[in-house]
Design a protein around this motif. Sequence first.
Motif, PDB file in Angstrom:
ATOM      1  N   PHE A  61       2.373   3.700  -3.662  1.00 44.79           N
ATOM      2  CA  PHE A  61       1.914   4.934  -4.289  1.00 44.79           C
ATOM      3  C   PHE A  61       2.895   6.076  -4.049  1.00 44.79           C
ATOM      4  O   PHE A  61       2.892   7.070  -4.792  1.00 44.79           O
ATOM      5  CB  PHE A  61       0.529   5.319  -3.759  1.00 44.79           C
ATOM      6  N   TYR A  69     -12.460   2.691   1.625  1.00 45.05           N
ATOM      7  CA  TYR A  69     -11.409   2.063   2.425  1.00 45.05           C
ATOM      8  C   TYR A  69     -11.904   0.806   3.124  1.00 45.05           C
ATOM      9  O   TYR A  69     -11.117  -0.111   3.397  1.00 45.05           O
ATOM     10  CB  TYR A  69     -10.853   3.062   3.437  1.00 45.05           C
ATOM     11  N   SER A 124       0.823  -1.212   0.000  1.00 48.05           N
ATOM     12  CA  SER A 124       0.000   0.000   0.000  1.00 48.05           C
ATOM     13  C   SER A 124       0.857   1.263   0.000  1.00 48.05           C
ATOM     14  O   SER A 124       0.354   2.350  -0.286  1.00 48.05           O
ATOM     15  CB  SER A 124      -0.926   0.012   1.219  1.00 48.05           C
ATOM     16  N   THR A 171      -4.373   0.422  -3.077  1.00 47.54           N
ATOM     17  CA  THR A 171      -4.569   1.531  -2.147  1.00 47.54           C
ATOM     18  C   THR A 171      -4.583   2.867  -2.870  1.00 47.54           C
ATOM     19  O   THR A 171      -5.400   3.750  -2.563  1.00 47.54           O
ATOM     20  CB  THR A 171      -3.468   1.527  -1.069  1.00 47.54           C
ATOM     21  N   ALA A 172      -3.676   3.031  -3.829  1.00 52.47           N
ATOM     22  CA  ALA A 172      -3.653   4.271  -4.605  1.00 52.47           C
ATOM     23  C   ALA A 172      -4.948   4.445  -5.395  1.00 52.47           C
ATOM     24  O   ALA A 172      -5.494   5.549  -5.480  1.00 52.47           O
ATOM     25  CB  ALA A 172      -2.456   4.267  -5.556  1.00 52.47           C
ATOM     26  N   GLN A 173      -5.457   3.334  -5.948  1.00 46.80           N
ATOM     27  CA  GLN A 173      -6.729   3.393  -6.652  1.00 46.80           C
ATOM     28  C   GLN A 173      -7.861   3.746  -5.695  1.00 46.80           C
ATOM     29  O   GLN A 173      -8.791   4.479  -6.058  1.00 46.80           O
ATOM     30  CB  GLN A 173      -7.012   2.047  -7.333  1.00 46.80           C
ATOM     31  N   GLY A 174      -7.775   3.270  -4.467  1.00 47.10           N
ATOM     32  CA  GLY A 174      -8.776   3.624  -3.468  1.00 47.10           C
ATOM     33  C   GLY A 174      -8.771   5.114  -3.186  1.00 47.10           C
ATOM     34  O   GLY A 174      -9.837   5.727  -3.015  1.00 47.10           O
ATOM     35  N   LYS A 175      -7.601   5.707  -3.155  1.00 42.25           N
ATOM     36  CA  LYS A 175      -7.504   7.155  -2.960  1.00 42.25           C
ATOM     37  C   LYS A 175      -8.168   7.899  -4.122  1.00 42.25           C
ATOM     38  O   LYS A 175      -8.845   8.914  -3.931  1.00 42.25           O
ATOM     39  CB  LYS A 175      -6.043   7.571  -2.839  1.00 42.25           C
ATOM     40  N   ILE A 176      -7.938   7.388  -5.329  1.00 39.65           N
ATOM     41  CA  ILE A 176      -8.504   8.029  -6.518  1.00 39.65           C
ATOM     42  C   ILE A 176     -10.030   7.942  -6.498  1.00 39.65           C
ATOM     43  O   ILE A 176     -10.736   8.929  -6.748  1.00 39.65           O
ATOM     44  CB  ILE A 176      -7.938   7.384  -7.798  1.00 39.65           C
ATOM     45  N   SER A 231     -12.095   7.355  -3.905  1.00 33.56           N
ATOM     46  CA  SER A 231     -12.697   8.113  -2.797  1.00 33.56           C
ATOM     47  C   SER A 231     -12.607   9.614  -3.036  1.00 33.56           C
ATOM     48  O   SER A 231     -13.461  10.375  -2.573  1.00 33.56           O
ATOM     49  CB  SER A 231     -12.006   7.754  -1.475  1.00 33.56           C
ATOM     50  N   GLY A 232     -11.598  10.047  -3.771  1.00 28.59           N
ATOM     51  CA  GLY A 232     -11.483  11.464  -4.085  1.00 28.59           C
ATOM     52  C   GLY A 232     -12.515  11.935  -5.085  1.00 28.59           C
ATOM     53  O   GLY A 232     -12.825  13.133  -5.149  1.00 28.59           O
ATOM     54  N   PHE A 273     -15.114   8.113   1.367  1.00 26.50           N
ATOM     55  CA  PHE A 273     -13.826   7.643   1.843  1.00 26.50           C
ATOM     56  C   PHE A 273     -13.965   6.395   2.719  1.00 26.50           C
ATOM     57  O   PHE A 273     -13.230   5.421   2.534  1.00 26.50           O
ATOM     58  CB  PHE A 273     -13.122   8.759   2.635  1.00 26.50           C
TER      59      PHE A 273
END
Length: 252
Positions: free
Chosen positions: A179, A204, A176, A187-192, A194-195, A200
């Motif tokens: 990134f 997550y 994770s 994890t980086a895709q999750g940030k994208i 959720s953004g 969020f």
Amino acid sequence: MAKIFDIEAVFTSIPSLLKFLPVSLEITFISMVAGLLMGLIFAVIRIKKVPVLSQIVTVFISFIRGTPMIVQLYLTYNGIPLLLKFINEQYGTSYNINALPAMLFVLVTFAFNEAAYNSETIRAALQSVNKGQIEAAESLGMTYFQVLRRVILPEALVVATPPLGNALIGLLKGTSLAFVAGVIEMTAQGKIISGSNFRFFEVYLALAIIYWALTIIIEQVLRYLEKRFSIPEPGQRNTIGGRWFSFGRREI
């Protein structure tokens, strides 16, 4: 009024996150294999007390174990381009620093990190092998590497499997941090995601479910391997590494 918690967002996020699962698995298994090979070499160097190399390996392991993974990623991400720039200036080469793939920094960092930790596990496992068996193999005219392959490694595998399995699980979760070097994994895709949808917690939570499921699968595989390599009761026979062992009489 928007929902405080949207359960549908959890399940709709999972397919998008799973698209980047191969990236996380690639980092995990390449780094683990490279870490095991280097860890074995480091362990043998320290056990045999090879002059100079043993001291260098000891300092390297101490440094890796004493610094956070994210700091090591930053050092690699900034250090490799500096090294190539130095080589270009000193030797007149023309390595394209900008062409370095982000995955290279991640794999180098994770592989060396695993090598440092795995070397200690492997060293302890190698030293746990009965000295009498090693001396008996050497008395038959085997070289050290023949003894290592035929006697030491098969038995050390029994001791090393559980901690190395735990290291594999930790490595999977550690991906994770990739990134940081610009690698888009789960994890980086999750940030994208959720953004973009501002869900969020849901995203997550979906990510946590995926990592949890992967960990359960690895744990089941490890349990199978532990049973496969387990030492039987005295008088029983078992095969390790394709060889017959009778632990009741310590036959090889």
